[in-house]
Motif scaffolding. Structure first.
Motif, PDB file in Angstrom:
ATOM      1  N   SER A  31       0.833  -1.212   0.000  1.00 24.86           N
ATOM      2  CA  SER A  31       0.000   0.000   0.000  1.00 24.86           C
ATOM      3  C   SER A  31       0.862   1.254   0.000  1.00 24.86           C
ATOM      4  O   SER A  31       0.568   2.225  -0.703  1.00 24.86           O
ATOM      5  CB  SER A  31      -0.920   0.015   1.220  1.00 24.86           C
ATOM      6  N   GLU A  32       1.943   1.219   0.776  1.00 25.53           N
ATOM      7  CA  GLU A  32       2.850   2.372   0.818  1.00 25.53           C
ATOM      8  C   GLU A  32       3.517   2.584  -0.542  1.00 25.53           C
ATOM      9  O   GLU A  32       3.612   3.712  -1.026  1.00 25.53           O
ATOM     10  CB  GLU A  32       3.915   2.182   1.892  1.00 25.53           C
ATOM     11  N   ILE A  33       3.964   1.499  -1.158  1.00 29.34           N
ATOM     12  CA  ILE A  33       4.579   1.606  -2.483  1.00 29.34           C
ATOM     13  C   ILE A  33       3.589   2.196  -3.482  1.00 29.34           C
ATOM     14  O   ILE A  33       3.920   3.123  -4.233  1.00 29.34           O
ATOM     15  CB  ILE A  33       5.074   0.228  -2.968  1.00 29.34           C
ATOM     16  N   CYS A  34       2.371   1.687  -3.477  1.00 26.53           N
ATOM     17  CA  CYS A  34       1.354   2.166  -4.425  1.00 26.53           C
ATOM     18  C   CYS A  34       1.029   3.636  -4.190  1.00 26.53           C
ATOM     19  O   CYS A  34       0.843   4.395  -5.147  1.00 26.53           O
ATOM     20  CB  CYS A  34       0.112   1.292  -4.347  1.00 26.53           C
ATOM     21  N   ARG A  35       0.975   4.033  -2.932  1.00 24.23           N
ATOM     22  CA  ARG A  35       0.726   5.443  -2.624  1.00 24.23           C
ATOM     23  C   ARG A  35       1.859   6.303  -3.176  1.00 24.23           C
ATOM     24  O   ARG A  35       1.626   7.311  -3.839  1.00 24.23           O
ATOM     25  CB  ARG A  35       0.589   5.637  -1.121  1.00 24.23           C
ATOM     26  N   ARG A  36       3.103   5.888  -2.922  1.00 27.29           N
ATOM     27  CA  ARG A  36       4.266   6.654  -3.383  1.00 27.29           C
ATOM     28  C   ARG A  36       4.353   6.709  -4.911  1.00 27.29           C
ATOM     29  O   ARG A  36       4.758   7.712  -5.477  1.00 27.29           O
ATOM     30  CB  ARG A  36       5.557   6.045  -2.844  1.00 27.29           C
ATOM     31  N   GLU A  37       4.009   5.608  -5.559  1.00 24.34           N
ATOM     32  CA  GLU A  37       4.144   5.509  -7.011  1.00 24.34           C
ATOM     33  C   GLU A  37       2.861   5.883  -7.752  1.00 24.34           C
ATOM     34  O   GLU A  37       2.808   5.787  -8.976  1.00 24.34           O
ATOM     35  CB  GLU A  37       4.578   4.090  -7.393  1.00 24.34           C
ATOM     36  N   ARG A  38       1.838   6.256  -7.005  1.00 30.89           N
ATOM     37  CA  ARG A  38       0.547   6.648  -7.583  1.00 30.89           C
ATOM     38  C   ARG A  38       0.002   5.578  -8.543  1.00 30.89           C
ATOM     39  O   ARG A  38      -0.301   5.838  -9.707  1.00 30.89           O
ATOM     40  CB  ARG A  38       0.658   7.996  -8.276  1.00 30.89           C
ATOM     41  N   THR A  39      -0.103   4.360  -7.999  1.00 31.19           N
ATOM     42  CA  THR A  39      -0.640   3.245  -8.772  1.00 31.19           C
ATOM     43  C   THR A  39      -1.467   2.370  -7.843  1.00 31.19           C
ATOM     44  O   THR A  39      -1.607   2.686  -6.659  1.00 31.19           O
ATOM     45  CB  THR A  39       0.502   2.447  -9.449  1.00 31.19           C
ATOM     46  N   SER A  40      -2.019   1.331  -8.373  1.00 31.92           N
ATOM     47  CA  SER A  40      -2.811   0.394  -7.566  1.00 31.92           C
ATOM     48  C   SER A  40      -2.081  -0.944  -7.471  1.00 31.92           C
ATOM     49  O   SER A  40      -1.221  -1.242  -8.320  1.00 31.92           O
ATOM     50  CB  SER A  40      -4.177   0.176  -8.207  1.00 31.92           C
ATOM     51  N   PRO A  41      -2.421  -1.760  -6.483  1.00 28.73           N
ATOM     52  CA  PRO A  41      -1.824  -3.099  -6.424  1.00 28.73           C
ATOM     53  C   PRO A  41      -2.077  -3.900  -7.705  1.00 28.73           C
ATOM     54  O   PRO A  41      -1.195  -4.619  -8.165  1.00 28.73           O
ATOM     55  CB  PRO A  41      -2.510  -3.744  -5.216  1.00 28.73           C
TER      56      PRO A  41
END
Length: 110
Positions: A31-41
Motif C-alpha cells: 500500500s505504501e509503495i502504491c501510494r508513493r508511485e501513484r498506482t494500484s496493487p
C-alpha cells in the motif's frame, strides 16, 4: 513475535481477477509503495507480470517489495533507524540468538 497470518485480497492481473495471499505487513508495504508511485496493487501486479519475473505472481510481488525498499535504503537512513546494532549472544539452549537494541524492539526482536 506474534505469527503473521496470510491475508487474501483480490487483484486484477493480466488475465483477469485473481487472489493474492500476503502477510499483513507486506500488504501494508505494498500500500505504501502504491501510494508513493501513484498506482494500484492491480496495476503493479500487471507490470510485474509483463516484466517476466520468474516464479509465481505472489512470489514476484514479495521480491518486488523487498527490492523496492532495498533500493530506497541509504546508510543515513539505516543509521537514523539504529540498524547495525544487533549483537550476537549465546543463549542457554545452545543456539546463537540476537540481543536487540531499542531501535529493533518494535520488530519484536527483543
Amino acid at each position: 513475535m506474534p505469527r503473521s497470518t496470510l491475508v487474501n485480497r483480490n487483484i486484477v492481473a493480466e488475465r483477469g481477477r485473481t487472489s493474492m495471499r500476503l502477510e499483513p505487513e507486506l500488504w501494508d508495504a505494498l500500500s505504501e509503495i502504491c501510494r508513493r508511485e501513484r498506482t494500484s496493487p492491480s496495476e503493479l501486479c500487471r507490470r510485474l507480470e509483463r516484466s517476466g519475473l520468474p516464479g509465481g505472481r505472489t512470489s514476484a510481488m514479495r521480491v518486488f517489495i523487498v527490492q523496492y525498499f532495498r533500493a530506497a535504503a541509504t546508510e543515513e537512513g539505516h543509521a537514523a533507524a539504529g540498524h547495525g546494532k544487533v549483537v550476537s549472544q549465546h543463549m542457554g539452549n545452545g543456539h546463537a540468538g540476537l540481543e536487540a537494541r531499542p531501535a529493533l524492539a518494535a520488530f519484536g526482536a527483543d
